[in-house]
Design an enzyme around this catalytic site. Structure first.
Site, mmCIF file in Angstrom:
data_model
loop_
_atom_site.group_PDB
_atom_site.id
_atom_site.type_symbol
_atom_site.label_atom_id
_atom_site.label_comp_id
_atom_site.label_asym_id
_atom_site.label_seq_id
_atom_site.Cartn_x
_atom_site.Cartn_y
_atom_site.Cartn_z
ATOM 1 N N TYR A 198 -5.617 5.830 -1.174
ATOM 2 C CA TYR A 198 -4.763 6.979 -0.894
ATOM 3 C C TYR A 198 -5.587 8.231 -0.586
ATOM 4 C CZ TYR A 198 -0.121 5.217 -2.179
ATOM 5 O OH TYR A 198 1.076 4.565 -2.219
ATOM 6 N N LYS A 256 -8.391 -7.264 -7.209
ATOM 7 C CA LYS A 256 -8.635 -8.260 -6.163
ATOM 8 C C LYS A 256 -10.144 -8.489 -6.130
ATOM 9 C CE LYS A 256 -7.205 -10.861 -2.713
ATOM 10 N NZ LYS A 256 -6.418 -12.088 -2.939
ATOM 11 N N ASP A 308 -2.405 -10.725 -5.930
ATOM 12 C CA ASP A 308 -1.445 -11.609 -5.250
ATOM 13 C C ASP A 308 -0.750 -12.507 -6.271
ATOM 14 O OD1 ASP A 308 -3.953 -12.772 -5.644
ATOM 15 O OD2 ASP A 308 -3.922 -13.930 -3.783
ATOM 16 N N ASP A 315 1.296 0.922 -6.556
ATOM 17 C CA ASP A 315 2.439 1.379 -5.752
ATOM 18 C C ASP A 315 3.325 0.185 -5.422
ATOM 19 O OD1 ASP A 315 4.017 3.106 -4.119
ATOM 20 O OD2 ASP A 315 3.021 2.275 -2.360
ATOM 21 N N ASP A 371 7.121 -1.104 -7.350
ATOM 22 C CA ASP A 371 8.393 -1.307 -6.644
ATOM 23 C C ASP A 371 8.955 -2.699 -6.919
ATOM 24 O OD1 ASP A 371 8.314 1.229 -5.484
ATOM 25 O OD2 ASP A 371 9.035 0.470 -3.552
HETATM 26 C C1 IPM Z 1 5.595 6.503 -5.118
HETATM 27 C C2 IPM Z 1 5.867 6.773 -3.667
HETATM 28 C C3 IPM Z 1 4.712 7.593 -3.098
HETATM 29 C C4 IPM Z 1 3.452 6.764 -3.217
HETATM 30 C C5 IPM Z 1 4.907 8.072 -1.652
HETATM 31 C C6 IPM Z 1 6.215 8.804 -1.483
HETATM 32 C C7 IPM Z 1 3.763 8.928 -1.179
HETATM 33 O O1 IPM Z 1 6.050 5.590 -2.968
HETATM 34 O O2 IPM Z 1 5.557 7.455 -5.914
HETATM 35 O O3 IPM Z 1 5.428 5.340 -5.491
HETATM 36 O O4 IPM Z 1 3.153 5.954 -2.323
HETATM 37 O O5 IPM Z 1 2.747 6.920 -4.203
HETATM 38 MN MN MN Z 2 5.918 3.799 -4.173
#
Ligand code: IPM
Ligand code: MN
Length: 365
Positions: free
Chosen positions: A144, A194, A227, A251, A255
């Site tokens: 990032y 990884k 993975d 990240d 999710d």
């Molecule tokens: C998160 C979001 C952010 C990230 C984006 C919006 C920059 O997806 O907080 O997980 O990738 O960290």
């Molecule tokens: Mn995210």
């Protein structure tokens, strides 16, 4: 009796209305113990762009600097989608905030009550008692924030690159927090990398192993490739208790964790800094995992629980109020498991609105 000083950044979409409920719950919980709240509200995201032409206006940054924590709503929406990626509310507000306040640790609890297993896409028999795990993501390093570049090669082709880079001190500080978090729970920690391909992961694994075994010998540490972790998370999430990983892996995995935990409306998060705030605790930014849900914004339909639980995390991590945070968390659980449900988690029950949900939490405090 204490005074809690924080900046409120409601943002866009459902942000302001769920924030209202969180503030009401905070006030009710703190009033009962004689604590006081001191906060100001600032624009961020699309609201910042509309008023000041910037997703993170200077006045907002100043307000955050003067506070001991940030309670954040959510940012973004169709109105700002035409902007170039770098100026989009999410990226232009969140990434600079993380950098400015050195918020190196992102804690996302993956909590699904046993009563809400219907909300998960996983089969019930895989999660008979719900889900209770914690994702710890490194938040200010890795790909990032490494060097980025787009260049035209001599033959006219265009090449872009992002650099993934980690130093031992960046790995150690997140490993330390992860080990301490694990010790407060089952003592089990899984580090995800990884290391079969990436140099940064080889260093990550070596550093985590040495640091944790030396400083937290009680912690049962294991390692997993990312993975495989993605697969294991979908197969049997509760095999993890606390897992720790670098920025981009975190990240993606967070999710995945969010979706298996069902409604985004229930998931909160904390992003913690290195420095102590005026209260002798870590400065942090607290926000729900979900987005701005523009389709239901302003309609009293959104689930305020994630915002309320984020406020509880703020009490715990930035103001050292563990018991008070637990009281709010129990009140949310009691309200939801008692059958008070917004539409996203209703499953046959008559849904209530945002305000009623907030009120039900207050009644259960
Ligand atoms: C998160 C979001 C952010 C990230 C984006 C919006 C920059 O997806 O907080 O997980 O990738 O960290
Ligand atoms: Mn995210």
């Amino acid at each position: 009796m204490a005074n809690f000083k924080f900046a409120v950044l409601p943002g866009d979409g459902i942000g302001p209305e769920v924030m209202d409920e969180a503030l009401k719950v905070l006030k009710a919980a703190c009033d009962a113990e004689g604590h006081t709240l001191e906060y100001s509200v600032y624009e961020v995201g699309g609201a910042g762009i509309d008023k000041f032409g910037k997703a993170l206006p200077e006045s907002t940054l100043e307000g955050c600097r003067a506070a001991d924590a940030i309670l954040f709503g959510s940012v973004g929406g169709p109105k700002w989608e035409h902007l170039p990626p770098k100026e989009q509310p999410e990226r232009a507000a969140l990434l600079p905030l993380r950098k400015a306040f050195k918020l190196f640790a992102n804690i996302r609890p993956g909590l699904l009550y046993a009563d809400l297993t219907d909300a998960s896409p996983l089969k019930k028999e895989r999660i008979p008692n719900g889900i209770d795990i914690v994702c710890m993501r490194e938040l200010t390093g890795g790909i990032y924030f490494g060097e980025k570049k787009t260049e035209t090669l001599p033959d006219g082709r265009i090449q872009a690159s992002d650099t993934m880079c980690y130093r031992t001190d960046e790995i150690i500080r997140i490993a330390d927090l992860a080990a301490r978090t694990a010790m407060k729970r089952s003592g089990k920690l899984c580090s995800i990398d990884k290391a079969n391909v990436l140099e940064t992961s080889v260093l990550w694994r070596k550093t985590v192993t040495e640091y944790v075994s030396k400083n937290y010998p009680q912690v049962e540490l294991r390692h997993m490739y990312v993975d495989n972790a993605a697969m294991q998370l979908a197969r049997d999430p509760n095999q993890f208790d606390v897992f720790v990983t670098e920025n981009m892996f975190g990240d993606i995995l967070s999710d995945e964790m969010a979706v298996i935990c069902g409604s985004l409306g229930m998931l909160c998060s904390a992003s913690l800094g290195e420095a102590e705030n005026g209260c002798g605790h870590k400065f942090g930014l607290y926000e729900p995992a979900g987005g701005t849900a523009p389709d239901i914004a302003g309609k009293n339909l959104a689930n305020p629980c994630a915002q309320i639980l984020s406020a509880a995390m703020m009490l715990r991590y930035s103001f050292g109020q563990d018991a008070l945070a637990s009281r709010i968390e129990s009140a949310v659980k009691k309200a939801v498991c008692g059958g008070v449900r917004t539409a996203d988690i209703a499953f046959g029950k008559t849904p209530v609105g945002t305000k009623q949900m907030g009120q039900a939490v207050i009644e259960n405090l």
